[in-house]
Design a protein around this motif. Sequence first.
Motif, PDB file in Angstrom:
ATOM      1  N   LEU A   1       0.735  -1.102   0.130  1.00  0.00           N
ATOM      2  CA  LEU A   1       0.072   0.026   0.034  1.00  0.00           C
ATOM      3  C   LEU A   1       0.867   1.292  -0.023  1.00  0.00           C
ATOM      4  N   ILE A   2       0.304   2.320  -0.508  1.00  0.00           N
ATOM      5  CA  ILE A   2       0.780   3.428  -0.388  1.00  0.00           C
ATOM      6  C   ILE A   2      -0.191   4.480   0.245  1.00  0.00           C
ATOM      7  N   ILE A   3       0.357   5.755   0.692  1.00  0.00           N
ATOM      8  CA  ILE A   3      -0.492   6.790   1.321  1.00  0.00           C
ATOM      9  C   ILE A   3      -0.138   8.101   0.657  1.00  0.00           C
ATOM     10  N   THR A   4      -1.257   8.709   0.243  1.00  0.00           N
ATOM     11  CA  THR A   4      -0.815  10.057  -0.543  1.00  0.00           C
ATOM     12  C   THR A   4      -1.586  11.119   0.069  1.00  0.00           C
ATOM     13  N   ALA A   5      -0.968  12.333   0.189  1.00  0.00           N
ATOM     14  CA  ALA A   5      -1.962  13.628   0.675  1.00  0.00           C
ATOM     15  C   ALA A   5      -1.854  14.639  -0.634  1.00  0.00           C
ATOM     16  N   SER A   6      -3.064  15.615  -0.514  1.00  0.00           N
ATOM     17  CA  SER A   6      -2.993  16.395  -1.375  1.00  0.00           C
ATOM     18  C   SER A   6      -3.468  17.858  -1.068  1.00  0.00           C
ATOM     19  N   ALA A   7      -3.422  18.796  -1.970  1.00  0.00           N
ATOM     20  CA  ALA A   7      -3.860  20.049  -1.708  1.00  0.00           C
ATOM     21  C   ALA A   7      -5.274  20.082  -1.666  1.00  0.00           C
ATOM     22  N   ASP A   8      -5.814  19.042  -2.117  1.00  0.00           N
ATOM     23  CA  ASP A   8      -7.354  19.235  -2.022  1.00  0.00           C
ATOM     24  C   ASP A   8      -7.799  18.806  -0.406  1.00  0.00           C
ATOM     25  N   ARG A   9      -6.901  18.633   0.303  1.00  0.00           N
ATOM     26  CA  ARG A   9      -7.058  18.355   1.889  1.00  0.00           C
ATOM     27  C   ARG A   9      -7.455  16.792   2.260  1.00  0.00           C
ATOM     28  N   THR A  10      -7.248  16.045   1.426  1.00  0.00           N
ATOM     29  CA  THR A  10      -7.522  14.676   1.545  1.00  0.00           C
ATOM     30  C   THR A  10      -6.254  14.069   1.617  1.00  0.00           C
ATOM     31  N   VAL A  11      -6.584  12.496   2.264  1.00  0.00           N
ATOM     32  CA  VAL A  11      -5.417  11.554   2.199  1.00  0.00           C
ATOM     33  C   VAL A  11      -5.986  10.124   1.703  1.00  0.00           C
ATOM     34  N   ILE A  12      -5.253   9.517   0.966  1.00  0.00           N
ATOM     35  CA  ILE A  12      -5.887   8.408   0.312  1.00  0.00           C
ATOM     36  C   ILE A  12      -4.924   7.317   0.390  1.00  0.00           C
ATOM     37  N   VAL A  13      -5.302   5.814   0.798  1.00  0.00           N
ATOM     38  CA  VAL A  13      -4.661   4.942   0.855  1.00  0.00           C
ATOM     39  C   VAL A  13      -4.947   3.880  -0.355  1.00  0.00           C
TER      40      VAL A  13
ATOM     41  N   CYS B   1     -11.041  14.934   6.446  1.00  0.00           N
ATOM     42  CA  CYS B   1     -11.510  15.832   7.660  1.00  0.00           C
ATOM     43  C   CYS B   1     -10.308  16.722   7.906  1.00  0.00           C
ATOM     44  N   PHE B   2      -9.250  17.164   6.977  1.00  0.00           N
ATOM     45  CA  PHE B   2      -8.241  17.819   7.299  1.00  0.00           C
ATOM     46  C   PHE B   2      -8.726  19.405   7.177  1.00  0.00           C
ATOM     47  N   HIS B   3      -8.368  20.304   8.136  1.00  0.00           N
ATOM     48  CA  HIS B   3      -8.625  21.566   7.856  1.00  0.00           C
ATOM     49  C   HIS B   3      -7.469  22.554   7.192  1.00  0.00           C
ATOM     50  N   SER B   4      -6.289  21.841   6.979  1.00  0.00           N
ATOM     51  CA  SER B   4      -5.297  22.432   5.930  1.00  0.00           C
ATOM     52  C   SER B   4      -4.459  21.288   5.269  1.00  0.00           C
ATOM     53  N   THR B   5      -3.909  21.732   4.346  1.00  0.00           N
ATOM     54  CA  THR B   5      -2.999  20.786   3.668  1.00  0.00           C
ATOM     55  C   THR B   5      -2.103  19.894   4.327  1.00  0.00           C
TER      56      THR B   5
END
Length: 350
Positions: A88-100, A114-118
Motif C-alpha cells: 500500500l501507499i498513502i498520498t496527501a493532496s492540496a485538496d485536503r484529503t489523504v488516500i490509501v 477531515c483535514f482543515h489544512s493541507t
Amino acid sequence: KSSVQTIGEEQIQNPYTELLVLKGHQDIVRFLVQIDDCRFASAGDDGIIFLWNAQTGEKLHELHGHTHKITAVAPFSSSDVTEEKTDLIITASADRTVIVWDCTSGRQVQKVSCFHSTVKCLTVLQRLNVWLSGGSDLCVWNRKLDLLCKTSHLTDAGISALVELPKNCVAAAVGKELIIFRLSATNNGSEGWNIIEVKRLVDHQDNISSLVSVNDLTFVTGSHIGELIVWDALDWTKQASECNFWDSSVHPGVQPEIKLSQSPHETSVQHLTSDKECVFAAVGKGIYVYNLQMKRVIACQRTAHDSSVLHIEKLSNRQLISCSEDGSVRIWELREKQQLPAEPVPTGLL
C-alpha cells in the motif's frame, strides 16, 4: 585524461549512467516512493500517481482520486505479521484529503477528508503501528485512519518534513527550526496517544527542506541555502555541519568561477535519501553523494535533469530514481564504487 583514480587524488567520480527517462506526468514531479524491489510510485502537481516497473520503465497503473496537486507520499505496508502482506501507499493532496492505495490493483482502499489544512508530509512509524501527518499541526493516526491525537496549531508555515527517530521520537522541520516530539500511549487502556514537544534545535540559518534517517544513531537535515547538518539521533546534538558540501570548486579540475552565477535556487537541498553509508542529495539540477565518514562529496551528476531535482529514491540494487520540475522521472545505474583507502594517505608533507 586517464580515468584511473590515483592514490590521494580527490577527484569526484561520476558513477551515474542514465538508464531510462520515464514520461507521463503533465506537470512537476515532486515525489517518489519505493514499493518493492521492482516497483515505485511517482506523484506531483498533476494530482496523478503513477506506478512504474523499475526494471523496464513500464507504467503499471495511473491512480486518479485527488483533485489538486500531491503534497506527500509514503509507503503504507502492513506491519501485522498475521495479515497477508499488501503493498500500500498513502498520498496527501492540496485538496485536503489523504488516500490509501492498493499498489497491486491500483484501487483506493481508504480515504480521509477531515483535514482543515493541507497535509505537507506523511510518515509511518512501524514500531508503534501508527502514522503521522504534518502540516499546520502534527496528527497521529491508526491504520484504520482514525485520528488518535494532534498537537495545537504550530505555525502558519507548518511542518514541511518529518523523520522517525529512536525512543518513539520524531523530528519535524518547521521553518528554520527542528522540533523533536516524543509519542507515548496513554495508560488508561484506550488507544489514546500523547505528543510531547521535547526540544527545539535552531542551528539552521534557513528553512529546512529535507530530513533523512541514516541509521538508529544518525539523521541528516538539509536547508534551502545548501546547509547539511549531521545529527545524533539519540541526544539530538550536532555531529557535523557543512555549509556548501556540494560545492565542487574546492576539488581539482573544476573552475571556481561557476559559483558566481549560482542563485539560492541552484544551491537549495531539495531532498535527501541515504543508504546507511552515504547521503544522496538533490541540489539544484544535480545529484550529489556525500560520504558521512569522509565528510565530503565522493560522486555527483551535476546536471541530472533540465530543471531542479525535487526527490530521489535509492533502490535496493545499484539504481537511483530521480524526479524533477521538468516533469520527468529518470532511473540511474550506479557503477561500482572505486576502492577508497581506509585511512587518509600521507602526502609526505609534515
